[in-house]
Design an enzyme around this catalytic site. Sequence first.
Site, PDB file in Angstrom:
ATOM      1  N   ASN A 149      -9.246  21.571  23.100  1.00 51.98           N
ATOM      2  CA  ASN A 149      -7.892  22.057  22.840  1.00 51.98           C
ATOM      3  C   ASN A 149      -6.888  21.630  23.907  1.00 51.98           C
ATOM      4  OD1 ASN A 149      -5.768  24.056  21.823  1.00 51.98           O
ATOM      5  ND2 ASN A 149      -6.187  24.830  23.888  1.00 51.98           N
ATOM      6  N   ALA A 165       0.790   8.631  19.673  1.00 49.19           N
ATOM      7  CA  ALA A 165      -0.225   7.612  19.910  1.00 49.19           C
ATOM      8  C   ALA A 165      -1.491   8.213  20.503  1.00 49.19           C
ATOM      9  CB  ALA A 165       0.335   6.530  20.830  1.00 49.19           C
ATOM     10  N   SER A 166      -1.318   9.163  21.432  1.00 51.77           N
ATOM     11  CA  SER A 166      -2.494   9.794  22.044  1.00 51.77           C
ATOM     12  C   SER A 166      -3.284  10.604  21.020  1.00 51.77           C
ATOM     13  CB  SER A 166      -2.068  10.681  23.220  1.00 51.77           C
ATOM     14  OG  SER A 166      -1.370  11.837  22.785  1.00 51.77           O
ATOM     15  N   LYS A 167      -2.587  11.266  20.102  1.00 50.35           N
ATOM     16  CA  LYS A 167      -3.273  12.069  19.093  1.00 50.35           C
ATOM     17  C   LYS A 167      -3.857  11.198  17.985  1.00 50.35           C
ATOM     18  CE  LYS A 167      -2.581  16.135  20.940  1.00 50.35           C
ATOM     19  NZ  LYS A 167      -3.716  16.966  21.418  1.00 50.35           N
ATOM     20  N   TYR A 207       3.174  10.717  22.580  1.00 49.59           N
ATOM     21  CA  TYR A 207       2.336  11.854  22.178  1.00 49.59           C
ATOM     22  C   TYR A 207       1.573  11.534  20.895  1.00 49.59           C
ATOM     23  CZ  TYR A 207       1.162  16.610  20.612  1.00 49.59           C
ATOM     24  OH  TYR A 207       0.507  17.735  20.182  1.00 49.59           O
ATOM     25  N   SER A 232      -2.824  16.393  16.117  1.00 49.25           N
ATOM     26  CA  SER A 232      -1.473  16.803  15.743  1.00 49.25           C
ATOM     27  C   SER A 232      -1.039  16.016  14.522  1.00 49.25           C
ATOM     28  CB  SER A 232      -0.501  16.543  16.898  1.00 49.25           C
ATOM     29  OG  SER A 232       0.847  16.709  16.479  1.00 49.25           O
TER      30      SER A 232
END
Length: 247
Positions: free
Chosen positions: A91, A158-160, A156, A143
């Site tokens: 998380n 791209a990371s998810k 953000y 996300s």
Amino acid sequence: MLMKNKTVLITGCRRGMGRAMVEVFAANGADIYAHARAETAEFLADMAQLAEKYQVNIWPLFFDMTDHAAMKLAVKRLIADKCCLDAVINNAGITHNSLFQMTTEAQLRQQLEVNFFAVYLFSQFMVKLMMRHKKGSLVNIASTAGEDGNPGKSAYGASKAALIAMTKSVAAELGEHGIRANAIAPGITDTDMLLTMPEHVVEAARQSTDLRREGLPAEIAETALFLASDLSSYITGQTLRVDGGLK
């Protein structure tokens, strides 16, 4: 109780969705390793109160997700405890809002370091523990930004998106070992992350959902409970959107 006699590790438990997950899992009988970045008296008291309320064990774990050495020490503790992990909920994460042309290299690297690299490396350790017992559920909190391409969320998102791709590959590789991997893609949710967004943006996001509201941390936590429990025993490699009907 869905998680009676099961042990779960949850990262990022101090507040928001992580704190809600600790309560939902404890209410369903789970013993919990509850991670936070730094030890505080407030966090220790909160976890002790939940353990007493639900008559379960809650063991606090403290380390920075980007500190690989500290992460290894935490894993050594799990090994020393002869821990049999039934589920891991990844998380912990951070968010950043900025237009593509205004996002610095440092901001991009920070998003990927915390939201993807740290989760990837930590999951490698956790999967090794699960493989010893030929079972386990890995739940990654992604996300909708990882699927939808929202303005102002290129780093953000791209990371998810990377986390979602990792989840699918892990599921394909580890299914034969009895380990499932799924992701949850929350939409707008009532956490501290909303404070980083202008109110008019938040309201527009609410109105873009069928339910015309943001989600609650407990609603994400209950989805994590479903994916961690035997109720979802034939579900793996999936990304479950919990977004109120986001358009």
